[in-house]
Design a protein around this motif. Structure first.
Motif, PDB file in Angstrom:
ATOM      1  N   THR A 145       0.823  -1.208   0.000  1.00  0.00           N
ATOM      2  CA  THR A 145       0.000   0.000   0.000  1.00  0.00           C
ATOM      3  C   THR A 145       0.855   1.254   0.000  1.00  0.00           C
ATOM      4  N   LEU A 146       1.954   1.234   0.733  1.00  0.00           N
ATOM      5  CA  LEU A 146       2.795   2.429   0.857  1.00  0.00           C
ATOM      6  C   LEU A 146       3.641   2.693  -0.387  1.00  0.00           C
ATOM      7  N   LEU A 147       4.080   1.655  -1.053  1.00  0.00           N
ATOM      8  CA  LEU A 147       5.113   1.800  -2.085  1.00  0.00           C
ATOM      9  C   LEU A 147       4.739   2.805  -3.167  1.00  0.00           C
ATOM     10  N   ARG A 148       3.560   2.685  -3.726  1.00  0.00           N
ATOM     11  CA  ARG A 148       3.178   3.546  -4.845  1.00  0.00           C
ATOM     12  C   ARG A 148       2.680   4.923  -4.398  1.00  0.00           C
TER      13      ARG A 148
ATOM     14  N   ALA B 257      10.569  -1.886 -21.496  1.00  0.00           N
ATOM     15  CA  ALA B 257      11.914  -1.366 -21.228  1.00  0.00           C
ATOM     16  C   ALA B 257      11.861  -0.139 -20.319  1.00  0.00           C
ATOM     17  N   ASP B 258      10.945   0.793 -20.616  1.00  0.00           N
ATOM     18  CA  ASP B 258      10.819   1.988 -19.780  1.00  0.00           C
ATOM     19  C   ASP B 258      10.342   1.623 -18.383  1.00  0.00           C
ATOM     20  N   ARG B 259       9.421   0.698 -18.323  1.00  0.00           N
ATOM     21  CA  ARG B 259       8.889   0.254 -17.034  1.00  0.00           C
ATOM     22  C   ARG B 259      10.012  -0.326 -16.177  1.00  0.00           C
ATOM     23  N   LEU B 260      10.842  -1.172 -16.762  1.00  0.00           N
ATOM     24  CA  LEU B 260      11.931  -1.792 -16.015  1.00  0.00           C
ATOM     25  C   LEU B 260      12.954  -0.763 -15.537  1.00  0.00           C
ATOM     26  N   ARG B 261      13.230   0.237 -16.361  1.00  0.00           N
ATOM     27  CA  ARG B 261      14.161   1.284 -15.936  1.00  0.00           C
ATOM     28  C   ARG B 261      13.633   2.018 -14.713  1.00  0.00           C
ATOM     29  N   ARG B 262      12.333   2.313 -14.716  1.00  0.00           N
ATOM     30  CA  ARG B 262      11.728   2.987 -13.558  1.00  0.00           C
ATOM     31  C   ARG B 262      11.799   2.099 -12.321  1.00  0.00           C
ATOM     32  N   TYR B 263      11.508   0.838 -12.501  1.00  0.00           N
ATOM     33  CA  TYR B 263      11.501  -0.074 -11.364  1.00  0.00           C
ATOM     34  C   TYR B 263      12.896  -0.207 -10.755  1.00  0.00           C
ATOM     35  N   VAL B 264      13.917  -0.299 -11.607  1.00  0.00           N
ATOM     36  CA  VAL B 264      15.287  -0.420 -11.088  1.00  0.00           C
ATOM     37  C   VAL B 264      15.690   0.862 -10.360  1.00  0.00           C
ATOM     38  N   ALA B 265      15.310   2.014 -10.916  1.00  0.00           N
ATOM     39  CA  ALA B 265      15.613   3.282 -10.240  1.00  0.00           C
ATOM     40  C   ALA B 265      14.949   3.335  -8.871  1.00  0.00           C
ATOM     41  N   ASP B 266      13.706   2.859  -8.778  1.00  0.00           N
ATOM     42  CA  ASP B 266      13.010   2.816  -7.486  1.00  0.00           C
ATOM     43  C   ASP B 266      13.755   1.921  -6.497  1.00  0.00           C
ATOM     44  N   VAL B 267      14.194   0.768  -6.970  1.00  0.00           N
ATOM     45  CA  VAL B 267      14.907  -0.163  -6.103  1.00  0.00           C
ATOM     46  C   VAL B 267      16.194   0.455  -5.583  1.00  0.00           C
TER      47      VAL B 267
ATOM     48  N   ALA C 218      16.875   3.601  -5.160  1.00  0.00           N
ATOM     49  CA  ALA C 218      16.545   4.649  -4.188  1.00  0.00           C
ATOM     50  C   ALA C 218      16.126   4.038  -2.849  1.00  0.00           C
ATOM     51  N   LEU C 219      15.312   2.999  -2.892  1.00  0.00           N
ATOM     52  CA  LEU C 219      14.852   2.364  -1.666  1.00  0.00           C
ATOM     53  C   LEU C 219      16.001   1.664  -0.931  1.00  0.00           C
ATOM     54  N   ALA C 220      16.917   1.070  -1.684  1.00  0.00           N
ATOM     55  CA  ALA C 220      18.067   0.426  -1.065  1.00  0.00           C
ATOM     56  C   ALA C 220      18.927   1.452  -0.339  1.00  0.00           C
ATOM     57  N   ALA C 221      19.098   2.627  -0.947  1.00  0.00           N
ATOM     58  CA  ALA C 221      19.866   3.692  -0.302  1.00  0.00           C
ATOM     59  C   ALA C 221      19.155   4.164   0.962  1.00  0.00           C
ATOM     60  N   GLU C 222      17.840   4.320   0.906  1.00  0.00           N
ATOM     61  CA  GLU C 222      17.081   4.747   2.072  1.00  0.00           C
ATOM     62  C   GLU C 222      17.172   3.711   3.196  1.00  0.00           C
ATOM     63  N   MET C 223      17.109   2.435   2.839  1.00  0.00           N
ATOM     64  CA  MET C 223      17.186   1.384   3.854  1.00  0.00           C
ATOM     65  C   MET C 223      18.550   1.409   4.542  1.00  0.00           C
ATOM     66  N   THR C 224      19.600   1.616   3.758  1.00  0.00           N
ATOM     67  CA  THR C 224      20.951   1.676   4.325  1.00  0.00           C
ATOM     68  C   THR C 224      21.065   2.856   5.283  1.00  0.00           C
ATOM     69  N   GLU C 225      20.469   3.992   4.891  1.00  0.00           N
ATOM     70  CA  GLU C 225      20.536   5.186   5.740  1.00  0.00           C
ATOM     71  C   GLU C 225      19.769   4.989   7.053  1.00  0.00           C
TER      72      GLU C 225
END
Length: 327
Positions: free
Chosen positions: A246-249, A306-316, A318-325
């Motif tokens: 629910t939160l992700l989008r 292809a565009d969808r996958l690029r967006r999804y990887v960018a989201d991942v 960003a979220l990985a960086a936030e989790m590390t922080e």
């Protein structure tokens, strides 16, 4: 698409013959994993006829979904009510597929929103709606814990293997040939890291039957009350997976912190024991984001894949960086 609609409509007409419905031409309203048609019941009320995508779920899994929905409805949850066919079954098999279909009561209200489009705030108490979503989700999990699974009950699992194993239910997100080698290497390393973290956290997390896809389109709002539709992906999983879905989008909404607090407040008001697990939400936001990569990787025929996958990887990333922080 015109030919597909005609074929699906013919199939829907064959399906509704299993229920006592007036003669009609079903109206296609959604075509994604399933084809969903609007039909009229004998007394004039609308209902939703679902034609299930062949080979996505077994007949046993589809019947299990309907049994779970019926149990939730019996316990007072605002979910679609399955309508038995003429022979009393909730699921019918027909045609040379065989194809599977079911009929469920119409749910009044409007979707909370649409993915990729900012939420409409005018005239709506959005924090109040998210609080109601959290509360209803907690009630669903409580009702799921009380559900007596019938013999042969079969649904997928988003356990550690279902999320990060060799064959995740929604696809091998790290093994997508469309992605550049750099992204595949990054996702492979990330999978290893997350496997360790999830293995450490899992023993202390609430696990059971979940909806698994409580996104904006599957949350119907009417006069401040909410209802959940589309249990096509329900199964066994960590309860945080539902909250993260629910939160992700909604992360890019200006009032996201307010929505997040309201959702968790509503959930904890019913299941206060869950509050200690909320610290793992960054992990589950990331895990949920990875499932979208796997899902798209297995559907290369999507026109915007292809565009969808690029967006999804960018989201991942960003979220990985936030989790590390947050650690």
């Amino acid at each position: 698409m015109e030919g597909i609609v005609e074929t699906l409509t013919d199939r829907a007409i064959a399906a509704i013959a299993h229920w006592d419905l007036p003669e009609q031409v079903p109206e296609l309203i959604k075509y994604r994993e399933n084809a969903v048609f609007k039909v009229r019941l004998a007394w004039g009320e609308p209902a939703a006829l679902r034609l299930h995508r062949p080979a996505y779920h077994s007949g046993a899994a589809l019947a299990s979904e309907l049994a779970f929905m019926a149990s939730l409805r019996d316990r007072g949850l605002a979910v679609p009510q399955p309508i038995p066919a003429r022979n009393g079954d909730l699921l019918v098999a027909f045609g040379e597929g065989p194809f599977h279909a079911d009929l469920i009561c119409w749910v009044d209200g409007e979707p909370l929103g649409e993915t990729g489009t900012p939420l409409v705030s005018e005239g709506r108490d959005l924090p109040g709606i998210f609080r109601a979503v959290g509360r209803e989700m907690a009630l669903l999990h409580g009702a799921a814990d009380a559900f007596q699974q019938p013999v042969g009950f079969e649904r997928p699992a988003w356990d550690t293997a279902g999320l990060l194993g060799e064959a995740p239910f929604w696809g091998r997100f790290w093994d997508c040939p469309v992605l550049p080698a750099e992204d595949r290497a990054y996702l492979t390393a990330l999978r290893t890291t997350l496997s360790t973290r999830l293995a450490a956290a899992a023993p202390g997390l609430d696990y059971g039957l979940i909806h698994a896809d409580i996104v904006r389109e599957n949350i119907f709002v009417r006069k401040g009350a909410v209802a959940f539709i589309d249990f096509d992906d329900c199964g066994f999983g960590f309860r945080l997976f539902d909250l993260a879905t629910t939160l992700l989008r909604n992360r890019r909404e200006p009032d996201y912190p307010l929505f997040r607090s309201a959702l968790l407040e509503g959930y904890a008001g019913v299941r206060p024991q869950a509050q200690t697990a909320f610290a793992h939400l960054p992990l589950f936001l990331l895990l949920r984001a990875l499932t979208y990569i796997g899902w798209a990787a297995e559907r290369p025929d999507l026109p915007d894949n292809a565009d969808r996958l690029r967006r999804y990887v960018a989201d991942v990333r960003a979220l990985a960086a936030e989790m590390t922080e947050s650690l």
